[in-house]
Scaffold this active site. Structure first.
Site: not given
Length: 898
Positions: A556, A561, A898, A752, A748
């Site tokens: 993740h 990110h 997010i 997530n 993602h």
């Protein structure tokens, strides 16, 4: 979205206006309106203003017939803007509106002046407010444009108000060839904060070599502004994209024990983040000071008002600064565990009484968590029951579910094919002990009850593994020196059944030589006697804690990110807004930088959610750096390459998607490959249109500068790796862009939005294992306690009440879609709609994504696909493209939002 240059100096993240003088720094604040009008008129007497007309004409003379152009500017009213626009400046701005001088517009020609060879003189006009409805304010200007002015390529905007405005778009009507659209979606700063005017290019895209002569200087100048000079502390109104190492995770100014190593460099390789320029810490000059507000991100990277009110500042601030401190008050001992499994159920049924302040506000912001207000005045923290528990309260107990989640849970990136036997460590045996695994052929063949030999199972691709042995083992001794946690290196072996389901066979836990003791390792297997059953459950708890850490910090945070931020920084610094590749990528970068800033501030910081709740504790980010150093490579980030690298697929031109899966019923891979192919087809059509010749890719200086900067600056610690792709042909570009878009969207989403469904009931995915196995060097008393109270031993191993409640609340917010979520392929960008060829390609893309949604539903209805659906199983929908707001377990947003 087009990018702003600068904007006002208040921080939107605080949702509060700063009180500061304005009026150009002079004059008393008590000036009456008449005096201000008189003073204003003296300074503006040479400006042509129509007090009794809705039009304001440009101040120029022309020798041939001009064209009357109506410019309509749509300004979006925002919560942050309304809060900021209070006080005396509001009165001055009202006067500007009355005078019809809200915005100064300057039209820029695409042509140079044939006489001077310089840019043509810009045609200017003031826009005044003409309507106000709901959230939109319309401003109009009528501007006379000479017939020989040429095509309009940009609009320069100056905001005459004292506060910033959010400009949605500008439409120019009345031109010979039809309306000219300028998509802004950007903050425009006040001229009183910065005199630099804003530039917005029209929706027509140009490669650098195709840039009209009249726009070349503007194009270069905009990029120079975005890069900045690398000096000074960034302000909230800055719009500068620059690089820095992760030197802001620690907080030695507050507590020396919170000093953390710098991530980025030879010792701890890591991607780079956005530079903030904050001052250095006093006791540790290589670390950056932390602030109570969020770290700087460029202005247009900040969440929208809708996002702000549903997630960012309100939700997370309330969660971390309101609910969790109250939780700490309610749970006196932060280390106390749950007294029984039934007590865990009370989190969803009865909840926890919290002495919250501002109860009504918190309840309105966090309705999923703050359920009721008791008669005594306390709020009740009560979690929504995850859908997994709704369907089967004992799902977390079952071995088949433990195995199934490696293929259809929230971390489908851990499972690998076993290709060699015996299993061996690559670590130095002199330091870490014997390399060969304790999992033997005899043990495995007993587990599969003579179905086949290990050699045959490997040959037929029947053995799979979660292998966290070599990654974790070097940190076992360090982690064990900390209180409240422990660590092993681990291997978990699975066998592929004839029905394509997985069966867990064995778990091996290893402790290296330490404290004068030799290496310790033991293998646990599913069993039919009580003692071994409980040992197996405890071993699973350790493996699940390892997999939870791998999921959250590697699959993740790191792979989506963290590694994406350099793509965003380089794109804004090197690709003009009018570049077609910038416009292709920009929707996939929405909100990522602000989300990452939130992560650095609250989640991965010293004593943050990750360190306080995950097994590696203060070493969590060091281990993350190790994973980046040893595992991450760009050419394996695309879905097909990732599957091949883990042995989960092989290339086969005759198979669907060109890949033959090692496990046919692999929900993540099956749905993901359809999404991957749709993305690649869309990008192929887009790139082929703008780069019909291969030479155009290599000669595109902005494109080459972007990719060079990604490799040599953003990922500088891996700049010399041979696997980096080189952009020489359109196919090179298609492959690279497809990988980036996949990471921001499908990858993602797959890791997530299922977090609360699978980790919301924490025994299914504990984030930490706090105690060692009873079989490791236990005393007689410890062993007897295990035999007498095995459930108590498991509960002691699980997260504490504080850790569990804190993490569950975070998983709840991170699993939620915002009401303003933008899903992949759902909405055509204005620059794409401008071009019929690109628009048609996007519509085909949209159709393929709708078809994927139907395919997911059909697959989930097939009874033979046992990893997707069955009795007590939540259907696999993580890659279903579209979703409603909230915690839904489906939906693929465009970006890491997010």
């Amino acid at each position: 979205m087009l990018k702003p240059q600068v904007y006002q100096s208040y921080s939107s993240k605080t949702l509060l206006p700063l009180q500061k003088p304005f009026l150009n720094g002079t004059g008393p604040f008590s000036l009456p309106v008449a005096s201000r009008l008189s003073s204003f008129n003296k300074t503006c007497k040479n400006v042509k203003v129509g007090f009794f007309s809705t039009n304001i004409e440009a101040a120029f003379s022309f020798t041939q017939k001009a064209v009357g152009v109506k410019a309509t500017v749509t300004v979006k009213q925002t919560v942050t803007g309304s809060l900021a626009n209070l006080g005396i400046s509001r009165g001055l701005d009202d006067i500007q509106d009355l005078l019809g001088r809200t915005l100064l517009l300057e039209l820029v020609s695409t042509d140079l002046d044939p006489k001077t060879g310089l840019e043509k003189e810009r045609i200017k006009g003031y826009a005044r407010q003409v309507s106000k409805e709901d959230e939109e304010v319309k401003h109009e200007a009528k501007i006379e444009v000479p017939a020989d002015f040429g095509e309009i390529g940009a609009v320069v905007v100056e905001n005459e108000h004292h506060k910033e405005m959010f400009v949605q778009d500008i439409v120019l009507d009345g031109l010979k060839n039809g309306p000219v659209n300028v998509n802004c979606v950007s903050w425009v700063h006040s001229k009183y904060d910065n005199p630099q005017k804003r530039v917005f290019f029209t929706d027509k895209s140009y490669l650098p070599s195709e840039t009209p002569s009249g726009l070349k200087k503007l194009r270069r100048g905009e990029l120079e502004l975005l890069r900045g000079d690398g000096q000074g502390e960034r302000k909230s109104f800055d719009r500068i994209y620059d690089y820095d190492v992760y030197n802001d995770l620690g907080d030695p100014d507050n507590d020396l024990s919170k000093k953390r190593p710098i991530l980025g460099g030879k010792e701890f390789p890591y991607p780079r983040r956005c530079r903030t320029g904050r001052p250095q810490c006093d006791p540790d000059p290589i670390s950056e000071k932390r602030t109570t507000i969020l770290p700087y991100v460029p202005r247009d990277e900040v969440f929208s008002d809708v996002k702000l009110l549903t997630f960012s500042t309100n939700y997370l601030y309330c969660l971390l600064h309101g609910m969790i401190p109250s939780l700490e008050s309610a749970i006196v001992d932060a280390n106390v565990g749950f007294p029984s499994l039934a007590a865990i159920e009370e989190l969803f049924n009865e909840g926890i009484n919290l002495p919250l302040q501002g109860k009504g506000f918190l309840k309105s912001v966090m309705p999923r968590l703050i359920k009721t207000i008791t008669d005594g005045g306390d709020s009740v923290l009560r979690f929504e029951t995850p859908p997994t528990v709704h369907k089967d309260k004992l799902f977390w107990y079952r071995d088949e579910e433990f195995a199934r989640q490696t293929l259809a849970g929230c971390n489908p990136y851990g499972i690998r094919l076993v290709t060699e036997w015996p299993l061996k460590s690559k670590l130095d045996p002199k330091v870490y002990g014997p390399a060969e695994s304790a999992i033997t052929k005899d043990l495995i063949e007993r587990q599969i009850k003579g179905y086949m030999t290990v050699d045959k199972a490997i040959k037929e691709k029947k053995l799979f593994i979660l292998d966290y042995h070599d990654w974790l083992l070097p940190y076992v001794q360090k982690v064990r020196e900390l209180e409240g946690t422990t660590l092993y290196g681990s291997r978990t072996l699975f066998f592929l059944n004839p029905d394509e389901t997985l069966r867990p066979l064995a778990i091996e836990l290893t402790r290296p030589p330490m404290d004068g003791k030799p290496q310790w390792k033991e293998v646990y297997t599913p069993s039919w006697n009580s003692t071994d059953v409980w040992l197996w459950r405890l071993a699973k708890a350790h493996v699940l804690a390892h997999d939870s850490y791998h999921h959250q910090l590697v699959s993740h945070w790191l792979r989506t990110h963290c590694c994406t931020e350099p793509y965003i920084l380089a794109a804004n610094r090197q690709l003009s807004e009018m570049h077609p590749i910038y416009r292709l990528l920009h929707p996939h970068f929405r909100y990522t930088m602000e989300t990452n800033a939130l992560g650095r501030q609250f989640l991965i910081n010293a004593d943050g959610i990750i360190e306080s709740s995950f097994t590696p504790s203060k070493y969590s980010m060091e281990l993350n750096s190790l994973a980046y150093d040893q595992e991450w490579r760009f050419d394996n980030q695309g879905l097909p390459a990732d599957l091949i690298s883990r042995g989960m697929a092989t290339e086969d031109p005759t198979a669907p998607h060109g890949l033959r899966l090692a496990i046919k019923d692999y929900p993540f891979a099956n749905d993901g490959l359809i999404l991957w192919d749709a993305i690649k087809q869309w990008i192929s059509e887009y790139v082929t249109y703008y780069y019909p010749k291969a030479s155009l890719v290599e000669s595109d200086e902005e494109l080459q500068a972007w990719w060079t900067e990604v490799r040599t600056v953003g990922h500088i610690d891996k700049k010399d790796e041979p696997w980096w792709p080189v952009l020489k042909t359109p196919q090179d570009l298609i492959d690279t862009l497809t990988t980036i878009v996949w990471v921001c969207s499908g990858h993602h989403a797959s890791v997530n939005f299922g977090q609360y469904a699978y980790a919301g009931y924490f025994p299914n995915r504990p984030t930490i294992a706090r105690t060692k196995m009873p079989t490791e060097d236990s005393t007689e008393e410890e062993w007897k306690f295990f035999l007498d109270n095995p459930e108590a031993v498991l509960l002691e191993c699980f997260p504490s009440q504080m850790q569990a409640a804190r993490v569950m609340a975070v998983w709840d917010v991170l699993s939620s879609h915002s009401p303003d979520e933008e899903y992949i392929g759902e909405k055509v960008e204005p620059s794409w709609a401008e071009n019929p060829v690109i628009k048609a390609a996007f519509e085909r893309f949209n159709g393929k994504l709708k078809e994927l949604g139907r395919i997911v539903d059909e697959r989930n209805a097939e009874t033979n696909l046992k990893n997707r659906r069955g009795a007590g199983i939540v259907p696999y929908e993580f890659l279903k493209p579209f979703s409603e707001p909230g915690v839904t377990g489906k939906g693929v947003p465009n970006s890491i939002s997010i």
